[in-house]
Design a protein around this motif. Structure first.
Motif, PDB file in Angstrom:
ATOM      1  N   GLN A  10       0.842  -1.192   0.000  1.00 11.24           N
ATOM      2  CA  GLN A  10       0.000   0.000   0.000  1.00 11.24           C
ATOM      3  C   GLN A  10       0.878   1.243   0.000  1.00 11.24           C
ATOM      4  OE1 GLN A  10      -3.568  -0.055   2.499  1.00 11.24           O
ATOM      5  NE2 GLN A  10      -3.071   1.995   3.234  1.00 11.24           N
ATOM      6  N   VAL A  11       0.398   2.241  -0.745  1.00 11.83           N
ATOM      7  CA  VAL A  11       1.074   3.539  -0.780  1.00 11.83           C
ATOM      8  C   VAL A  11       0.037   4.605  -0.469  1.00 11.83           C
ATOM      9  CG1 VAL A  11       2.225   5.222  -2.257  1.00 11.83           C
ATOM     10  CG2 VAL A  11       2.843   2.806  -2.418  1.00 11.83           C
ATOM     11  N   ASN A  12       0.359   5.469   0.462  1.00 15.12           N
ATOM     12  CA  ASN A  12      -0.539   6.564   0.844  1.00 15.12           C
ATOM     13  C   ASN A  12       0.094   7.891   0.438  1.00 15.12           C
ATOM     14  OD1 ASN A  12      -2.574   4.995   2.454  1.00 15.12           O
ATOM     15  ND2 ASN A  12      -0.748   4.541   3.649  1.00 15.12           N
ATOM     16  N   VAL A  13      -0.692   8.695  -0.262  1.00 13.71           N
ATOM     17  CA  VAL A  13      -0.207   9.982  -0.755  1.00 13.71           C
ATOM     18  C   VAL A  13      -1.299  11.024  -0.556  1.00 13.71           C
ATOM     19  CG1 VAL A  13       0.618  11.239  -2.789  1.00 13.71           C
ATOM     20  CG2 VAL A  13       1.254   8.842  -2.469  1.00 13.71           C
ATOM     21  N   ALA A  14      -0.889  12.222  -0.204  1.00 11.18           N
ATOM     22  CA  ALA A  14      -1.849  13.314  -0.101  1.00 11.18           C
ATOM     23  C   ALA A  14      -2.158  13.862  -1.489  1.00 11.18           C
ATOM     24  CB  ALA A  14      -1.298  14.424   0.792  1.00 11.18           C
ATOM     25  N   GLU A  15      -3.404  14.240  -1.674  1.00 11.93           N
ATOM     26  CA  GLU A  15      -3.820  14.797  -2.968  1.00 11.93           C
ATOM     27  C   GLU A  15      -2.940  15.989  -3.325  1.00 11.93           C
ATOM     28  OE1 GLU A  15      -7.774  16.428  -2.981  1.00 11.93           O
ATOM     29  OE2 GLU A  15      -8.040  15.987  -5.119  1.00 11.93           O
ATOM     30  N   GLY A  16      -2.521  16.015  -4.582  1.00 10.16           N
ATOM     31  CA  GLY A  16      -1.680  17.108  -5.053  1.00 10.16           C
ATOM     32  C   GLY A  16      -0.188  16.818  -4.977  1.00 10.16           C
ATOM     33  N   ASN A  17       0.170  15.834  -4.170  1.00  2.18           N
ATOM     34  CA  ASN A  17       1.577  15.448  -4.071  1.00  2.18           C
ATOM     35  C   ASN A  17       1.951  14.480  -5.183  1.00  2.18           C
ATOM     36  OD1 ASN A  17       1.791  17.035  -1.839  1.00  2.18           O
ATOM     37  ND2 ASN A  17       2.172  15.374  -0.379  1.00  2.18           N
ATOM     38  N   PRO A  18       3.242  14.397  -5.492  1.00  2.00           N
ATOM     39  CA  PRO A  18       3.669  13.391  -6.486  1.00  2.00           C
ATOM     40  C   PRO A  18       3.560  11.984  -5.889  1.00  2.00           C
ATOM     41  CG  PRO A  18       5.564  14.529  -5.552  1.00  2.00           C
ATOM     42  CD  PRO A  18       4.356  15.222  -5.023  1.00  2.00           C
ATOM     43  N   LEU A  19       3.311  11.019  -6.771  1.00  2.00           N
ATOM     44  CA  LEU A  19       3.224   9.646  -6.310  1.00  2.00           C
ATOM     45  C   LEU A  19       4.172   8.756  -7.097  1.00  2.00           C
ATOM     46  CD1 LEU A  19       1.526   7.494  -8.338  1.00  2.00           C
ATOM     47  CD2 LEU A  19      -0.315   9.093  -7.780  1.00  2.00           C
ATOM     48  N   THR A  20       4.632   7.705  -6.435  1.00  2.00           N
ATOM     49  CA  THR A  20       5.457   6.679  -7.072  1.00  2.00           C
ATOM     50  C   THR A  20       4.996   5.324  -6.585  1.00  2.00           C
ATOM     51  OG1 THR A  20       7.402   8.118  -7.202  1.00  2.00           O
ATOM     52  CG2 THR A  20       7.777   5.748  -7.364  1.00  2.00           C
ATOM     53  N   VAL A  21       4.758   4.424  -7.514  1.00  2.00           N
ATOM     54  CA  VAL A  21       4.464   3.031  -7.193  1.00  2.00           C
ATOM     55  C   VAL A  21       5.597   2.206  -7.785  1.00  2.00           C
ATOM     56  CG1 VAL A  21       2.797   1.158  -7.354  1.00  2.00           C
ATOM     57  CG2 VAL A  21       1.996   3.522  -7.296  1.00  2.00           C
ATOM     58  N   LYS A  22       6.233   1.421  -6.947  1.00  2.00           N
ATOM     59  CA  LYS A  22       7.480   0.766  -7.344  1.00  2.00           C
ATOM     60  C   LYS A  22       7.258  -0.616  -7.962  1.00  2.00           C
ATOM     61  CE  LYS A  22      10.207   3.169  -3.843  1.00  2.00           C
ATOM     62  NZ  LYS A  22      11.054   3.026  -2.640  1.00  2.00           N
ATOM     63  N   CYS A  23       8.148  -0.934  -8.896  1.00  2.00           N
ATOM     64  CA  CYS A  23       8.122  -2.243  -9.544  1.00  2.00           C
ATOM     65  C   CYS A  23       9.540  -2.614  -9.938  1.00  2.00           C
ATOM     66  CB  CYS A  23       7.232  -2.208 -10.777  1.00  2.00           C
ATOM     67  SG  CYS A  23       7.277  -3.711 -11.782  1.00  2.00           S
ATOM     68  N   THR A  24       9.957  -3.797  -9.579  1.00  2.00           N
ATOM     69  CA  THR A  24      11.237  -4.307 -10.050  1.00  2.00           C
ATOM     70  C   THR A  24      10.995  -5.653 -10.719  1.00  2.00           C
ATOM     71  OG1 THR A  24      11.715  -5.354  -7.926  1.00  2.00           O
ATOM     72  CG2 THR A  24      12.575  -3.136  -8.272  1.00  2.00           C
ATOM     73  N   TYR A  25      11.891  -6.029 -11.608  1.00  2.00           N
ATOM     74  CA  TYR A  25      11.664  -7.233 -12.391  1.00  2.00           C
ATOM     75  C   TYR A  25      12.953  -8.034 -12.524  1.00  2.00           C
ATOM     76  CZ  TYR A  25      14.055  -4.687 -16.034  1.00  2.00           C
ATOM     77  OH  TYR A  25      14.998  -3.984 -16.726  1.00  2.00           O
ATOM     78  N   SER A  26      12.770  -9.274 -12.906  1.00  2.00           N
ATOM     79  CA  SER A  26      13.909 -10.135 -13.193  1.00  2.00           C
ATOM     80  C   SER A  26      13.545 -11.010 -14.377  1.00  2.00           C
ATOM     81  CB  SER A  26      14.241 -11.006 -11.982  1.00  2.00           C
ATOM     82  OG  SER A  26      15.247 -11.940 -12.297  1.00  2.00           O
ATOM     83  N   VAL A  27      14.118 -10.709 -15.529  1.00  2.00           N
ATOM     84  CA  VAL A  27      13.923 -11.525 -16.726  1.00  2.00           C
ATOM     85  C   VAL A  27      15.246 -11.634 -17.456  1.00  2.00           C
ATOM     86  CG1 VAL A  27      11.492 -10.903 -17.053  1.00  2.00           C
ATOM     87  CG2 VAL A  27      13.273  -9.576 -18.187  1.00  2.00           C
ATOM     88  N   SER A  28      15.351 -12.663 -18.260  1.00  2.00           N
ATOM     89  CA  SER A  28      16.519 -12.774 -19.125  1.00  2.00           C
ATOM     90  C   SER A  28      16.190 -12.076 -20.441  1.00  2.00           C
ATOM     91  CB  SER A  28      16.848 -14.243 -19.370  1.00  2.00           C
ATOM     92  OG  SER A  28      15.728 -14.917 -19.896  1.00  2.00           O
ATOM     93  N   GLY A  29      17.116 -11.352 -20.972  1.00  2.00           N
ATOM     94  CA  GLY A  29      16.864 -10.654 -22.222  1.00  2.00           C
ATOM     95  C   GLY A  29      16.169  -9.325 -22.003  1.00  2.00           C
ATOM     96  N   ASN A  30      15.661  -8.768 -23.087  1.00  2.00           N
ATOM     97  CA  ASN A  30      15.022  -7.461 -23.026  1.00  2.00           C
ATOM     98  C   ASN A  30      13.603  -7.580 -22.471  1.00  2.00           C
ATOM     99  OD1 ASN A  30      17.238  -6.103 -24.193  1.00  2.00           O
ATOM    100  ND2 ASN A  30      16.580  -6.782 -26.223  1.00  2.00           N
ATOM    101  N   PRO A  31      13.276  -6.764 -21.491  1.00  2.00           N
ATOM    102  CA  PRO A  31      11.955  -6.876 -20.873  1.00  2.00           C
ATOM    103  C   PRO A  31      10.895  -6.068 -21.612  1.00  2.00           C
ATOM    104  CG  PRO A  31      13.238  -5.240 -19.703  1.00  2.00           C
ATOM    105  CD  PRO A  31      14.116  -5.757 -20.813  1.00  2.00           C
ATOM    106  N   TYR A  32       9.698  -6.611 -21.660  1.00  2.00           N
ATOM    107  CA  TYR A  32       8.511  -5.856 -22.051  1.00  2.00           C
ATOM    108  C   TYR A  32       7.707  -5.652 -20.769  1.00  2.00           C
ATOM    109  CZ  TYR A  32       9.498  -7.202 -26.910  1.00  2.00           C
ATOM    110  OH  TYR A  32      10.076  -7.400 -28.149  1.00  2.00           O
ATOM    111  N   LEU A  33       7.488  -4.405 -20.382  1.00  2.00           N
ATOM    112  CA  LEU A  33       6.938  -4.078 -19.073  1.00  2.00           C
ATOM    113  C   LEU A  33       5.619  -3.332 -19.208  1.00  2.00           C
ATOM    114  CD1 LEU A  33      10.377  -2.952 -17.806  1.00  2.00           C
ATOM    115  CD2 LEU A  33       9.065  -4.733 -16.638  1.00  2.00           C
ATOM    116  N   PHE A  34       4.707  -3.613 -18.304  1.00  2.00           N
ATOM    117  CA  PHE A  34       3.349  -3.076 -18.380  1.00  2.00           C
ATOM    118  C   PHE A  34       2.893  -2.596 -17.000  1.00  2.00           C
ATOM    119  CE2 PHE A  34       2.209  -4.928 -22.549  1.00  2.00           C
ATOM    120  CZ  PHE A  34       3.208  -5.877 -22.674  1.00  2.00           C
TER     121      PHE A  34
END
Lengths: 113, 117
Positions: A10-34
């Motif tokens: 869960q990520v909590n952010v106040a309205e008007g502030n910038p937000l970031t939702v994190k994602c890390t991955y592990s694949v062989s070769g070039n990743p296609y990310l969504f």
């Protein structure tokens, strides 16, 4: 094994502030990310994807994501959060062998007025 | 506005009954996916079709679940007999896969919300 991690339940952010939702991955070769978003009682909606090219990808509803190969990350960002952005966000990467999407567990984003 | 259509949207059934969920993929799409979403397991891939041929159903309990594509405009997911642990949201998604491994996007339906009592 190829995988995706969304380290924050869960990520909590106040309205008007910038937000970031994190994602890390592990694949062989070039990743296609969504990134997908799921509003309550709805299906998943496509937000944006990275295939190749510019590391900064722009998507729907003012969201963008930055592909960082060295950190194997694809964090979702928005400069100014809206209460209506409150939803469940999923990161996914395409498996380079069987071409299936590998899904993160999802991050619940709560924007407080 | 092209979209994936799923029916029924909501279903409550008794244990032991047959449940059939239907999906109309976006016209022209050649890949169809069935996913199950629960709080505990998150999103699970149940079945995957390409050009109507089943390519992967390893995530599907074979004893009670079956998935088919009778034609390009209809995909079905059946549970027989249903059990309370099958209660979940079942999503259908479709995409246009021009070449295997391409970065095509898949689009989801609104889901079938199943409750087995």
């Amino acid at each position: 094994a190829q995988s995706v991690a969304q380290p924050e339940d869960q990520v909590n952010v106040a309205e008007g502030n910038p937000l970031t939702v994190k994602c890390t991955y592990s694949v062989s070769g070039n990743p296609y990310l969504f990134w997908y978003v799921q509003y309550p009682n709805r299906g998943l909606q496509f937000l944006l994807k990275y295939i190749t090219g510019d590391n900064l990808v722009k998507g729907s509803y003012g969201f963008e994501a930055e592909f960082n190969k060295s950190q194997t990350s694809f964090h979702l960002k928005k400069p100014s959060a809206l209460v209506s952005d409150s939803a469940l966000y999923f990161c996914a990467v395409r498996h380079t062998s069987n071409y299936q999407l590998i899904w993160g567990a999802g991050t619940k984003l709560i924007i407080k007025p | 506005d092209a979209r994936v259509t799923q029916t029924p949207r909501h279903k409550v059934t008794e244990m032991g009954q047959e449940v059939t969920m239907r999906c109309q993929p976006i016209l022209g799409h050649n890949t169809v996916f069935w996913y199950r979403q629960t709080m505990m397991q998150g999103l699970e891939l149940l079945a995957y079709f390409r050009n109507r041929a089943p390519l992967d159903d390893s995530g599907m309990p074979k004893d009670r679940f079956s998935a088919e594509m009778p034609d390009a405009t209809l995909a079905t997911l059946k549970i027989q007999p249903s059990e309370p642990r099958d209660s979940a949201v079942y999503f259908c998604a479709s995409g246009l896969d021009r070449a295997r491994g391409s970065g095509n996007t898949i689009y989801f339906g609104e889901g079938s919300w199943l409750t087995v009592v």
